[in-house]
Write a protein that holds these residues in place. Structure first.
Motif, short mmCIF file in Angstrom:
data_model
loop_
_atom_site.label_atom_id
_atom_site.label_comp_id
_atom_site.label_asym_id
_atom_site.label_seq_id
_atom_site.Cartn_x
_atom_site.Cartn_y
_atom_site.Cartn_z
N UNK A 1 -8.33 4.31 -3.25
CA UNK A 1 -8.63 3.33 -4.88
C UNK A 1 -8.33 2.27 -4.60
N UNK A 2 -8.22 1.23 -3.72
CA UNK A 2 -8.03 0.18 -3.60
C UNK A 2 -6.97 -0.11 -2.39
N UNK A 3 -6.68 -1.61 -2.63
CA UNK A 3 -5.31 -2.28 -1.40
C UNK A 3 -4.25 -3.01 -2.24
N UNK A 4 -3.51 -2.77 -2.32
CA UNK A 4 -2.20 -3.21 -3.13
C UNK A 4 -1.74 -4.51 -2.10
N UNK A 5 -1.23 -5.19 -2.38
CA UNK A 5 -0.22 -6.45 -2.06
C UNK A 5 1.44 -5.79 -2.88
N UNK A 6 1.20 -5.13 -4.24
CA UNK A 6 2.46 -4.99 -4.70
C UNK A 6 3.08 -3.43 -4.33
N UNK A 7 2.00 -2.35 -3.18
CA UNK A 7 2.95 -1.29 -2.35
C UNK A 7 3.16 -2.26 -1.42
N UNK A 8 2.52 -2.98 -0.58
CA UNK A 8 2.74 -3.20 0.73
C UNK A 8 3.72 -3.97 0.56
N UNK A 9 4.94 -4.58 -0.28
CA UNK A 9 5.69 -5.40 -0.62
C UNK A 9 6.76 -4.08 -0.82
N UNK A 10 6.44 -3.09 -1.70
CA UNK A 10 7.06 -1.87 -1.73
C UNK A 10 7.49 -1.33 -0.09
N UNK A 11 6.57 -1.30 0.43
CA UNK A 11 6.87 -0.52 2.05
C UNK A 11 7.47 -1.39 2.94
N UNK A 12 7.38 -2.06 2.27
CA UNK A 12 8.26 -3.05 3.38
C UNK A 12 9.29 -3.29 3.50
N UNK A 13 9.51 -3.40 2.16
CA UNK A 13 12.19 -4.03 1.66
C UNK A 13 12.12 -2.42 1.35
N UNK A 14 11.28 -1.30 1.55
CA UNK A 14 12.11 0.11 1.70
C UNK A 14 12.35 0.39 2.73
N UNK A 15 11.50 -0.34 3.79
CA UNK A 15 11.50 0.09 5.10
C UNK A 15 13.10 -1.02 6.12
N UNK A 16 12.98 -2.30 5.53
CA UNK A 16 14.41 -3.32 5.92
C UNK A 16 15.32 -2.53 4.94
N UNK A 17 15.54 -2.31 3.79
CA UNK A 17 16.51 -1.83 3.32
C UNK A 17 17.38 0.03 4.89
N UNK B 1 -8.79 6.49 -13.26
CA UNK B 1 -7.76 6.88 -14.70
C UNK B 1 -6.33 7.37 -14.07
N UNK B 2 -5.58 7.55 -12.76
CA UNK B 2 -4.94 8.11 -11.80
C UNK B 2 -3.58 7.05 -12.29
N UNK B 3 -2.44 8.06 -12.37
CA UNK B 3 -0.97 8.22 -12.46
C UNK B 3 -0.25 7.54 -11.75
N UNK B 4 -0.28 8.41 -10.86
CA UNK B 4 0.34 8.19 -9.65
C UNK B 4 -0.61 8.38 -7.49
N UNK B 5 0.01 6.59 -7.16
CA UNK B 5 -0.68 6.70 -6.29
C UNK B 5 0.60 6.46 -5.27
N UNK B 6 -0.05 6.81 -3.72
CA UNK B 6 0.41 7.03 -2.52
C UNK B 6 -0.41 6.10 -1.19
N UNK B 7 0.84 5.80 -0.47
CA UNK B 7 0.85 4.93 0.83
C UNK B 7 1.08 5.15 1.88
N UNK B 8 1.37 4.71 3.27
CA UNK B 8 2.08 5.23 3.86
C UNK B 8 3.51 3.52 3.94
N UNK B 9 4.62 4.11 3.79
CA UNK B 9 5.37 3.43 3.88
C UNK B 9 5.67 2.76 5.52
N UNK B 10 5.51 3.57 6.74
CA UNK B 10 5.61 3.23 8.08
C UNK B 10 7.46 3.20 8.27
#
Length: 319
Positions: free
Chosen positions: A218-234, A309-318
């Motif tokens: 549905x799109x490309x999100x910088x916020x999702x990218x930030x979340x993915x990287x922070x989770x992996x770094x932690x 109109x979706x309420x939940x979205x998913x991404x590949x965290x890596x």
């Protein structure tokens, strides 16, 4: 949505589920599987009509998914090079961690820290999210420079305690304990997280793809990218911080209790302890966050929300 991500959504809802899956997927014997066998298993998965809406009962299908999780990148659908597949992570990092932990000279420590961070950074780059693209510059070139800078900086920081101890003779036993035993663990954890954040920083700048529950992008999100990287770094900080810190604590009590009268036996015991901690912490760190990350509607950019109109979205965290 790739089959690997659909599998994580269906089978990896809880930490315990993810831990058990990673415990199987990190089996080094999976590295012996040929490319043809991996492709056959991927074909089996892709042609299977199962929707993954409920736990898999068929053992053959589950084994096919385990091989896919350990060998195929979910964004590119390409087979990951053998040295950078998840099952290869422990066999390669274990000797590097052991060698780094026994160094007593700053120059030697700097070299082994550099080798260690080179591998973990390359592993992060290969297994990260493959969405980011750029037109104004070469993405690979930018990541190469960022990676080299992060590796060099992390190696220097990691060798700093020994350089300090060697330059200034520390007679205090407390200072020796802090500088040689306690300080390296948090430094390694922080520098490991730092290299992840640096090499995957294009995910901050360009964003990563987010999908709805049906797998449609549905799109490309910088916020999702930030979340993915922070989770992996932690997760990486927890992995190596604990792997360096816990063996030191355990060996301290072993020496205090005098379980082994012969000092020569402490070396092999130390290696065994480090191997045990790393083997246990690896699936723990990989399981802290799901590979199929989830982000709420309120956390996404307005331009993405306007198209669905979706309420939940998913991404590949890596990884």
């Amino acid at each position: 949505m790739d089959a690997n991500l659909r599998f994580w959504r269906a089978e990896g809802q809880s930490f315990l589920q993810r831990f058990l899956l990673w415990a199987d997927a990190l089996d080094p014997l999976l590295l012996l599987k040929s490319s043809n066998e991996i492709k056959r298993n991927r074909l089996l998965i892709q042609t299977n009509e199962k929707t993954l809406s409920e736990p898999i009962q068929n053992n053959q299908t589950k084994q096919a998914f385990l091989l896919s999780l350990s060998s195929v990148h979910p964004d590119t659908d390409k087979i990951i090079p053998v040295l950078f597949r998840p099952p290869a992570f422990m066999p390669i990092t274990l000797p590097l961690v052991i060698v780094s932990s026994v160094q007593r000279h700053a120059k030697h420590s700097l070299f082994w820290q550099f080798v260690f961070h080179t591998y973990t950074t390359a592993f992060t780059l290969v297994n990260g999210n493959a969405t980011p693209k750029a037109e104004e510059y070469s993405l690979q070139q930018k990541q190469l420079f960022l990676g080299l800078g992060a590796i060099s900086y992390s190696a220097c920081v990691g060798a700093l305690p020994l350089a300090f101890a060697n330059r200034y003779v520390l007679k205090s036993s407390l200072m020796q304990l802090v500088v040689r035993k306690l300080l390296p663990a948090p430094l390694l954890g922080l520098t490991s997280a730092f290299t992840v954040a640096m090499v995957r920083s294009p995910e901050f700048d360009n964003g990563i793809e987010v999908m709805d529950r049906n797998g449609k992008v549905v799109g490309v999100s910088k916020k999702a990218g930030e979340k993915a990287v922070m989770e992996t770094a932690l997760s990486r900080a927890v992995l190596f911080g604990t792997t360096f810190f816990l063996p030191e604590v355990l060996m301290y009590f072993v020496q205090r209790a005098r379980f082994f009268k012969n000092p020569r036996t402490l070396g092999p015991v130390r290696m065994l302890v480090i191997m045990s901690v790393l083997a246990g912490m690896l699936p723990v760190s990989f399981s802290m966050f799901s590979q199929c990350g989830e982000i709420k509607r309120a956390d996404l950019e307005p331009e993405i929300l306007s198209s669905t109109e979706e309420t939940e979205f998913f991404y590949n965290r890596g990884i």
